[in-house]
Design a protein around this motif. Structure first.
Motif, PDB file in Angstrom:
ATOM      1  N   VAL A 143       0.626  -1.101  -0.209  1.00  0.00           N
ATOM      2  CA  VAL A 143      -0.220   0.135  -0.116  1.00  0.00           C
ATOM      3  C   VAL A 143       0.865   1.118  -0.410  1.00  0.00           C
ATOM      4  O   VAL A 143       2.288   1.327   0.866  1.00  0.00           O
ATOM      5  CB  VAL A 143      -1.190   0.234   1.309  1.00  0.00           C
ATOM      6  N   GLU A 144       1.292   2.219  -1.019  1.00  0.00           N
ATOM      7  CA  GLU A 144       0.968   2.663  -1.042  1.00  0.00           C
ATOM      8  C   GLU A 144       0.407   4.477   0.054  1.00  0.00           C
ATOM      9  O   GLU A 144      -0.369   4.589  -0.548  1.00  0.00           O
ATOM     10  CB  GLU A 144       1.593   4.123  -2.450  1.00  0.00           C
ATOM     11  N   VAL A 145       1.211   5.116   0.987  1.00  0.00           N
ATOM     12  CA  VAL A 145       0.572   5.853   1.808  1.00  0.00           C
ATOM     13  C   VAL A 145       0.910   7.515   1.424  1.00  0.00           C
ATOM     14  O   VAL A 145       2.331   7.618   1.831  1.00  0.00           O
ATOM     15  CB  VAL A 145       0.713   5.808   2.942  1.00  0.00           C
ATOM     16  N   HIS A 146       0.400   8.447   1.243  1.00  0.00           N
ATOM     17  CA  HIS A 146       1.231   9.639   0.988  1.00  0.00           C
ATOM     18  C   HIS A 146       0.676  10.519   2.618  1.00  0.00           C
ATOM     19  O   HIS A 146      -0.159  11.091   3.282  1.00  0.00           O
ATOM     20  CB  HIS A 146       0.143  10.732   0.016  1.00  0.00           C
ATOM     21  N   LEU A 147       2.082  10.647   2.944  1.00  0.00           N
ATOM     22  CA  LEU A 147       1.715  11.067   4.619  1.00  0.00           C
ATOM     23  C   LEU A 147       2.035  12.669   4.993  1.00  0.00           C
ATOM     24  O   LEU A 147       2.843  13.179   3.914  1.00  0.00           O
ATOM     25  CB  LEU A 147       3.093  10.360   5.574  1.00  0.00           C
ATOM     26  N   GLU A 148       1.576  13.406   5.635  1.00  0.00           N
ATOM     27  CA  GLU A 148       1.998  15.027   5.732  1.00  0.00           C
ATOM     28  C   GLU A 148       2.605  14.999   7.570  1.00  0.00           C
ATOM     29  O   GLU A 148       2.019  14.185   8.547  1.00  0.00           O
ATOM     30  CB  GLU A 148       0.975  15.825   6.079  1.00  0.00           C
ATOM     31  N   VAL A 195       5.378  10.282   0.147  1.00  0.00           N
ATOM     32  CA  VAL A 195       4.591   9.196   0.009  1.00  0.00           C
ATOM     33  C   VAL A 195       5.469   7.452   0.278  1.00  0.00           C
ATOM     34  O   VAL A 195       6.540   7.627  -0.142  1.00  0.00           O
ATOM     35  CB  VAL A 195       4.517   9.009  -1.309  1.00  0.00           C
ATOM     36  N   VAL A 196       5.182   6.831   0.878  1.00  0.00           N
ATOM     37  CA  VAL A 196       5.805   5.843   1.818  1.00  0.00           C
ATOM     38  C   VAL A 196       4.758   4.760   1.387  1.00  0.00           C
ATOM     39  O   VAL A 196       3.959   4.183   1.028  1.00  0.00           O
ATOM     40  CB  VAL A 196       6.071   6.164   3.356  1.00  0.00           C
ATOM     41  N   THR A 197       5.750   3.269   1.724  1.00  0.00           N
ATOM     42  CA  THR A 197       4.746   1.679   0.925  1.00  0.00           C
ATOM     43  C   THR A 197       5.182   1.215   1.935  1.00  0.00           C
ATOM     44  O   THR A 197       6.033   1.089   2.537  1.00  0.00           O
ATOM     45  CB  THR A 197       6.044   1.469  -0.291  1.00  0.00           C
ATOM     46  N   LEU A 198       3.424   0.747   2.349  1.00  0.00           N
ATOM     47  CA  LEU A 198       3.721  -0.192   3.572  1.00  0.00           C
ATOM     48  C   LEU A 198       3.461  -1.730   3.056  1.00  0.00           C
ATOM     49  O   LEU A 198       2.326  -1.657   2.122  1.00  0.00           O
ATOM     50  CB  LEU A 198       2.441   0.184   4.362  1.00  0.00           C
TER      51      LEU A 198
END
Length: 135
Positions: free
Chosen positions: A68-73, A113-116
């Motif tokens: 899952v790619e997650v866009h974090l701020e 954007v990080v990949t989980l």
């Protein structure tokens, strides 16, 4: 014949017991109200003051059966290092992925954007918490 009075004359024998009870209840209610406001204010301040690193999920995208790619701020002080924990769940609610991501950029706000990686297909991604690296 003179009319018979059922009540005592006003002001002659002091306050009635009901008036004294009403006054006590008002004082107790006001005191408890002020105390409750103080506790709520203290809890709110300590919660906000204790968060030197905060973050939120802007968006997520399931890219495969195992990722899952997650866009974090992430918001933090420019000199601090933040660690954010992200987790993902499958359709049945079971946790299929969890990872800590470290943000040591010298910026106050970091968008990344990080990949989980997951053990099976995920349906969501959520931010569990963000803390300072020393916390």
């Amino acid at each position: 014949m003179a009319p018979v009075r059922d009540a005592r004359p006003d002001g002659r024998y002091g306050r009635s017991a009901d008036e004294r009870a009403d006054r006590k209840l008002k004082i107790i209610g006001a005191t408890l109200g002020v105390a409750l406001l103080g506790v709520v204010g203290w809890a709110g301040y300590s919660y906000v003051a204790g968060q030197d690193v905060s973050g939120r999920v802007i968006a997520f995208k399931v890219v495969s059966e195992h990722a899952v790619e997650v866009h974090l701020e992430v918001r933090k002080d420019a000199g601090d290092t933040g660690v954010c924990t992200v987790r993902s769940q499958a359709e049945d609610g079971a946790e299929v992925g969890r990872k800590d991501f470290t943000f040591d950029q010298r910026q106050k706000q970091v968008d990344e954007v990080v990949t989980l990686r997951t053990t099976r297909r995920a349906t969501n991604a959520e931010l569990v918490e963000c803390t300072g690296a020393g916390d």
